[in-house]
Scaffold this active site. Structure first.
Site, PDB file in Angstrom:
ATOM      1  N   HIS A 182     -80.757  62.849 -28.523  1.00  0.00           N
ATOM      2  CA  HIS A 182     -80.500  61.995 -27.366  1.00  0.00           C
ATOM      3  C   HIS A 182     -79.113  62.289 -26.779  1.00  0.00           C
ATOM      4  O   HIS A 182     -78.876  62.081 -25.591  1.00  0.00           O
ATOM      5  CB  HIS A 182     -80.566  60.514 -27.750  1.00  0.00           C
ATOM      6  CG  HIS A 182     -81.949  60.020 -28.019  1.00  0.00           C
ATOM      7  ND1 HIS A 182     -82.532  60.115 -29.254  1.00  0.00           N
ATOM      8  CD2 HIS A 182     -82.857  59.435 -27.203  1.00  0.00           C
ATOM      9  CE1 HIS A 182     -83.753  59.589 -29.196  1.00  0.00           C
ATOM     10  NE2 HIS A 182     -83.978  59.175 -27.967  1.00  0.00           N
ATOM     11  N   ASP A 251     -90.502  65.933 -25.268  1.00  0.00           N
ATOM     12  CA  ASP A 251     -89.738  64.709 -25.458  1.00  0.00           C
ATOM     13  C   ASP A 251     -89.059  64.418 -24.122  1.00  0.00           C
ATOM     14  O   ASP A 251     -89.088  65.240 -23.191  1.00  0.00           O
ATOM     15  CB  ASP A 251     -88.724  64.903 -26.584  1.00  0.00           C
ATOM     16  CG  ASP A 251     -88.320  63.599 -27.266  1.00  0.00           C
ATOM     17  OD1 ASP A 251     -88.585  62.520 -26.698  1.00  0.00           O
ATOM     18  OD2 ASP A 251     -87.724  63.663 -28.359  1.00  0.00           O
TER      19      ASP A 251
END
Length: 333
Positions: A182, A251
């Site tokens: 992230h 993702d």
């Protein structure tokens, strides 16, 4: 139909979103906490997405694993446990752990299906390693591939029984990443032999209908590009060594592991061989850029989408009974 899953800005579609989504015709949508208030609101939102798309089976995704990763939670919905709870039970009672995971997933699916959500980005098949980033370790099903695969299979089966299709993630494995993708780009230097451990659960569940890539550089396969953007990893590892022929999505491309604009990252992922791009944040400028750079989904991707959505059947089971069964089994630890 564009090969992209878009996020939404709030609890209901705005006029601008309606106009944009109608024109762009994305494959589907993904929901987060910002999109969720209660059952009535959430069902109205998913109904509006089906009406807008004109497809009764338009994919409407969510991340609902349990623990920290559950977009639907208290007080409207119960708090669910995460992967390590089932891993702990497996230590003392493997069969019970598998049954608990299946009941857990079926109850989750019933909860999702009630409000019109038909895809859950779960199970996570990443194999824990001694230095796995906490972003994965607090969610993982264990550190032994067979165990992860067995409980992953049970989760897929439970989701399907509850009327939802699951997504195995994060191919070809996130367990050796020491940083959170992230925020940073992880680089894995493990050998191909070592990585056989990581891909084994995915290989065991290669018949899963949907899968998700990881934003990780695996130096042994491609020193320059993370898996999501690597034709080598997608073709030779995910499609080849693993043998996965289901619908492959990225993702979230907004994650800081990837560089470039939203459109550049999306186009790169499709060029690498991914079927779908996951763009989660509902930012109009970024969504428009992506739509402008992507062609319509090719026939191979459309066929994979159709096969995956065709696995969804009418929900079965009693939510309360499934929760009671899960909790009784977890209490064995």
């Amino acid at each position: 139909m564009k090969p992209v899953i878009y996020g939404l800005s709030g609890l209901a579609l705005t006029a601008d979103e309606r106009a944009f989504y109608r024109d762009a015709d994305p494959c589907g949508y993904i929901l987060f906490r910002r999109n969720i208030a209660d059952r009535a609101q959430l069902r109205a939102l998913t109904d509006s997405l089906r009406d807008l798309s004109g497809r009764a089976d338009v994919p409407i995704l969510i991340d609902q694993e349990g623990g920290r990763v559950q977009r639907m939670g208290p007080p409207e919905w119960p708090d669910f446990p995460a992967g390590p709870a089932f891993d702990a039970l497996y230590e003392v009672a493997p069969v019970s752990a598998i049954e608990a995971a299946r009941a857990h997933a079926q109850a989750t699916a019933l909860m999702l299906a009630e409000v019109g959500i038909n895809v859950d980005c779960w199970p996570l098949l990443d194999v824990n390693q001694p230095h796995t980033t906490e972003a994965i370790s607090i969610r993982a099903l264990g550190s032994e591939p067979m165990r992860v695969a067995a409980m992953g299979r049970a989760i897929l089966e439970g989701l399907r029984a509850g009327g939802v299709v699951g997504v195995v993630k994060h191919m070809p494995g996130h367990g050796r990443a020491k940083v959170d993708s992230h925020h940073l780009l992880p680089t894995v230097t493990a050998s191909e032999a070592e990585l056989d451990i990581d891909i084994e659960p995915f290989r065991s569940l290669a018949d899963a209908p949907m899968g998700m890539t990881s934003h990780i550089v695996f130096e042994v396969w491609d020193k320059e590009r993370p898996a999501t953007l690597s034709p080598i990893v997608v073709d030779q590892v995910i499609r080849g060594k693993i043998g996965f022929d289901g619908l492959l999505m990225t993702d979230d491309i907004d994650m800081k592991a990837l560089s470039g604009t939203a459109g550049e990252k999306a186009a790169g992922a499709i060029a690498a061989g991914c079927d779908l791009v996951l763009d989660c944040w509902g930012r109009m400028e970024e969504m428009a850029e992506i739509a402008g750079l992507l062609d319509d989904m090719p026939a191979t991707s459309l066929a994979r989408l159709e096969r995956a959505m065709a696995t969804i059947a009418a929900p079965e089971g009693d939510f309360g009974e499934l929760i009671a069964k899960r909790d009784e089994l977890l209490a064995l630890v």
